[in-house]
Design a protein around this motif. Structure first.
Motif, PDB file in Angstrom:
ATOM      1  N   VAL A  78      74.876  35.113  37.370  1.00 44.64           N
ATOM      2  CA  VAL A  78      73.657  34.274  37.305  1.00 44.64           C
ATOM      3  C   VAL A  78      74.156  33.065  36.950  1.00 44.64           C
ATOM      4  N   PRO A  79      73.753  32.022  37.689  1.00 48.92           N
ATOM      5  CA  PRO A  79      74.232  30.640  37.022  1.00 48.92           C
ATOM      6  C   PRO A  79      73.437  30.425  35.798  1.00 48.92           C
ATOM      7  N   ALA A  80      74.538  29.832  34.942  1.00 46.32           N
ATOM      8  CA  ALA A  80      74.078  29.157  33.621  1.00 46.32           C
ATOM      9  C   ALA A  80      73.834  27.739  33.867  1.00 46.32           C
ATOM     10  N   THR A 116      65.346  27.495  36.184  1.00 48.29           N
ATOM     11  CA  THR A 116      65.241  28.323  37.281  1.00 48.29           C
ATOM     12  C   THR A 116      66.707  28.554  37.851  1.00 48.29           C
ATOM     13  N   PRO A 117      67.404  29.392  37.598  1.00 43.59           N
ATOM     14  CA  PRO A 117      68.883  29.231  38.656  1.00 43.59           C
ATOM     15  C   PRO A 117      68.676  29.638  39.909  1.00 43.59           C
ATOM     16  N   PRO A 118      69.812  28.712  40.730  1.00 42.62           N
ATOM     17  CA  PRO A 118      69.812  28.945  42.128  1.00 42.62           C
ATOM     18  C   PRO A 118      70.111  30.435  42.623  1.00 42.62           C
ATOM     19  N   GLU A 119      69.595  30.677  43.649  1.00 41.65           N
ATOM     20  CA  GLU A 119      70.068  31.862  44.500  1.00 41.65           C
ATOM     21  C   GLU A 119      71.288  31.758  45.017  1.00 41.65           C
ATOM     22  N   ARG A 430      71.734  44.021  32.936  1.00 39.04           N
ATOM     23  CA  ARG A 430      70.655  43.131  33.478  1.00 39.04           C
ATOM     24  C   ARG A 430      70.768  41.746  32.511  1.00 39.04           C
ATOM     25  N   ILE A 431      70.502  40.775  33.525  1.00 40.17           N
ATOM     26  CA  ILE A 431      70.284  39.302  32.617  1.00 40.17           C
ATOM     27  C   ILE A 431      68.811  38.955  32.771  1.00 40.17           C
TER      28      ILE A 431
END
Length: 722
Positions: A78-80, A116-119, A430-431
């Motif tokens: 997941v992008p941070a 909100t991270p990009p998909e 899970r993140i």
């Protein structure tokens, strides 16, 4: 197929005398890994191991294929967000290592929506996406490759990283301009784990280790200058102390700790000043185990200190650097008012996590790692005279699984949310992002697993009774179709040292055992940290044997409670857990059909008696000092696996090690195996498997690690499944 005879190692008697006791060691000559005879012997052992385990190849291949099939090979993190970039990882099918990527962040970082991270989609590149470090490309020229740390400057223009290309954990520091992709000309050889950058990206801070692999020096490197001009900031000469460092929440200070498992000194370094010197806040002479988190309360620079001054499970106090510096001559160290009180039932993690919105507290409650949220209002109230609080009374995110692990993954100082990683025995990682103002977890990602149905498996917590009456936690994992009828094979895993806990966590390879009707049990023995600091202290030094007897009690419990067949048991453990394997093999060889001892610490007394070797002087706080203390010497000698091998019907034992391991040297299992064979009264094979290109964690690359795990599981399963 006829299995060849095992290699016959020559004997060169070497005497060691200490405290009036003489031990004759016939295999100490194997310590010189540059000796061609040593390498020849290890190669012969590998050939013998291959021959013995040849019939396990179909099972080994099947387990490896199952791990590979279940693992989503093309995977994403997941992008941070950090500054004006989103950072993330891609793993690509067929590639051994991750690829480090980033994409520009388009919004100001003040609103919740901006976080909100990009998909990210497999095989599709995001607009503006950059690959800023391709580990596969870097690893292609080396038989082994591992990163020991990485840092990106605040403005995103400079990358610092440390790499190991041999497996000996001696790293090289390198720098890269992320605007051009070009490597900077300077490098620093033989550095330790970790690297940090100053806020302006003009300086890098790193550690180096002594000959005993003890990090003892902190250095400052100015970007663009040769390593010969690097500035030594701190040197710790006491061989019982290790040096470590980490960034403060605002990334403007370096928090420096030097010490051991029982006490430490703490210093702060101003990273905004290139001429700054480390400032000693808590001297080692205070004998306090502590960790400092710089913070700001109503504009005043303060410190939240996690410490054991009030009890072994830690408390958190509030003070200032000036208050600590002013106590140089005082008899009692005053750490200020208590914000979080000591609790016999709750173990606070070593340090709190400071954000502008609130303080995050990682605590072990009911044996589960949890995250609690401490408001700045509560901190202010304590500062102004109110009583402190208990960690268990603080709010925290709630999850459905009673046995789970939760840890803070990212908590940027000014962000409106923080990120946690969640896992349980049956739930893949899970993140979650958790807003500070409305702490309802937002699921960002669950690690995908192919061909896995959670409802097919069960996780149970039980308690075994040790010989001294202590109740020892046991986690039992099994397939749902398995009945508790005393007929099943079981693998029991244990560690039990350094206050390291076997916390709930999902593992794809374990499914291959569970699907074959094998019970997988985790023995949460003393010496670990599952039940707080006292659980650790009661399994170290002159209480170390509790670790071993706890494991045997768990073994008996699994049989007595109907989980396992007494004739179909196997045991596994690595490093200090390998010491556990060696100890239980000597104490009760009849209980097990097979044992895998991974990088096992089985010649522990010899190692701890030599302060020049890794896991020696710095480990006296874990094991005791047998050099100075005759009682410690006698106690260690009474359980050291190598020195307590006896004529017995030993189970099938596989000792797995790495030639370049700097923590537990290959020589320990290399010596242990021939002594076991000499005393073997049964027919079970005893083998030594040496990874010639790996380190303490084995070979590098995910596929190679899967092969290692398949080998270990095939070894135990082949002896207990029949």
């Amino acid at each position: 197929m006829t299995t060849p005879s095992p290699p016959l190692a020559k004997k060169i008697p070497t005497q060691r005398t200490r405290h009036g006791d003489t031990f004759c060691d016939p295999y100490e000559w194997m310590r010189d890994k540059d000796d061609p005879q040593v390498l020849e012997h290890l190669a012969a052992e590998n050939a013998y191991t291959e021959a013995v385990a040849a019939e396990q190849e179909p099972l080994r291949s099947a387990i490896y294929a199952e791990i590979k099939r279940r693992t989503v090979e093309t995977d994403l993190s997941v992008p941070a967000r950090r500054g004006s970039w989103w950072y993330f990882l891609r793993t690509i099918e067929g590639e051994q290592h991750p690829v480090f990527c980033r994409v520009p962040a388009s919004a100001e970082a003040s609103s919740l929506s901006a976080w909100t991270p990009p998909e990210v989609t497999a095989g599709e590149t995001l607009p503006g996406e950059e690959t800023y470090f391709n580990t596969n490309a870097e690893a292609s020229a080396h038989p082994f490759y591992s990163l020991g740390g990485m840092a990106v400057s605040e403005d995103g223009t400079l990358l610092a990283y440390v790499e190991d290309t041999s497996g000996d954990e001696h790293f090289t520091l390198r720098l890269r301009n992320l605007q051009t992709g070009q490597a900077l000309p300077e490098s620093v050889e033989n550095v330790h784990y970790g690297v940090h950058l100053s806020p302006d990206g003009k300086r890098a801070y790193y550690l180096t280790a002594d000959a005993a692999w003890r990090p003892h020096r902190l250095w400052q490197h100015t970007v663009g200058t040769p390593a010969t001009q690097d500035r030594l900031l701190l040197e710790i000469t006491d061989v019982t102390q290790w040096l470590g460092a980490g960034l403060s929440a605002d990334r403007r200070q370096l928090v420096i700790e030097s010490g051991n498992s029982e006490w430490n000194a703490t210093r702060l370094l101003d990273l905004t000043d290139p001429a700054a010197e480390p400032q000693l806040l808590v001297p080692a002479e205070r004998r306090v185990l502590n960790s400092v988190a710089p913070c700001e309360v109503d504009g005043e620079a303060m410190l939240l200190i996690t410490h054991n001054q009030q009890g072994p499970n830690n408390a958190v106090s509030l003070t200032t650097a000036e208050a600590l510096l002013g106590q140089a001559g005082s008899d009692q160290l005053d750490l200020g008012p208590t914000v979080i009180q000591h609790d016999d039932a709750v173990k606070l993690d070593d340090s709190v996590i400071v954000t502008a919105a609130q303080v995050l507290v990682e605590a072990r409650i009911s044996a589960n790692p949890s995250v609690r949220m401490l408001s700045w209002d509560t901190v202010r109230q304590v500062r102004d005279g109110a009583a402190g609080v208990k960690a268990a009374s603080l709010p925290g995110p709630v999850f459905e699984d009673t046995m789970h692990t939760i840890s803070v993954e990212q908590a940027s100082y000014d962000a409106p949310l923080f990120r946690v990683r969640y896992s349980s025995w049956l739930v893949p990682d899970r993140i979650y992002d958790i807003p500070h103002q409305d702490p309802v977890p937002i699921l960002r990602r669950e690690t995908p697993v192919n061909d896995y149905h959670r409802e097919d498996y069960r996780a149970v917590r039980e308690w075994a009774t040790a010989p001294d009456g202590t109740e020892v936690p046991v986690t039992v994992l099994h397939h749902k179709d398995l009945r508790r009828d005393g007929t099943h094979p079981a693998v029991i895993y244990g560690y039990g040292s350094y206050e390291i806990s076997n916390d709930p966590g999902f593992a794809v390879p374990r499914l291959s055992l569970l699907d074959r009707g094998i019970v997988y049990a985790i023995a949460h023995v003393r010496g670990g940290g599952e039940l707080g600091r006292l659980w650790y202290q009661n399994g170290k030094k002159l209480h170390k044997k509790n670790t071993f007897t706890d494991f045997l009690a768990v073994t008996d419990h699994l049989v007595d409670s109907g989980w396992a067949d007494a004739t179909r048991l196997a045991a596994m453990g690595g490093s200090a857990g390998g010491l556990l394997m060696g100890a239980v093999a000597n104490l009760a060889p009849e209980k097990y059909r097979a044992i895998v001892a991974q990088v096992p610490f089985v010649d522990s007394l010899t190692t701890i008696l030599d302060p020049e070797m890794p896991l020696s002087a710095g480990e006296w706080e874990e094991w005791g000092n047998p050099i100075e203390d005759p009682e410690v010497y006698r106690y260690m000698k009474s359980y050291s696996p190598y020195e307590n091998v006896r004529p017995a019907r030993y189970p099938a034992i596989a000792a797995v090690t790495s030639l370049h391991d700097t923590r537990v040297m290959y020589v320990e299992p290399a010596k242990w195996v021939p002594v076991l064979r000499e005393h073997q009264l049964g027919q079970a094979p005893i083998v030594l498997k040496t990874e010639l290109d790996g380190g303490h964690g084995g070979a590098s690359g995910r596929y190679e690690k899967w092969k290692d795990r398949a080998w270990d599981y095939a070894w135990v399963a082949s002896f207990i499944s029949a």
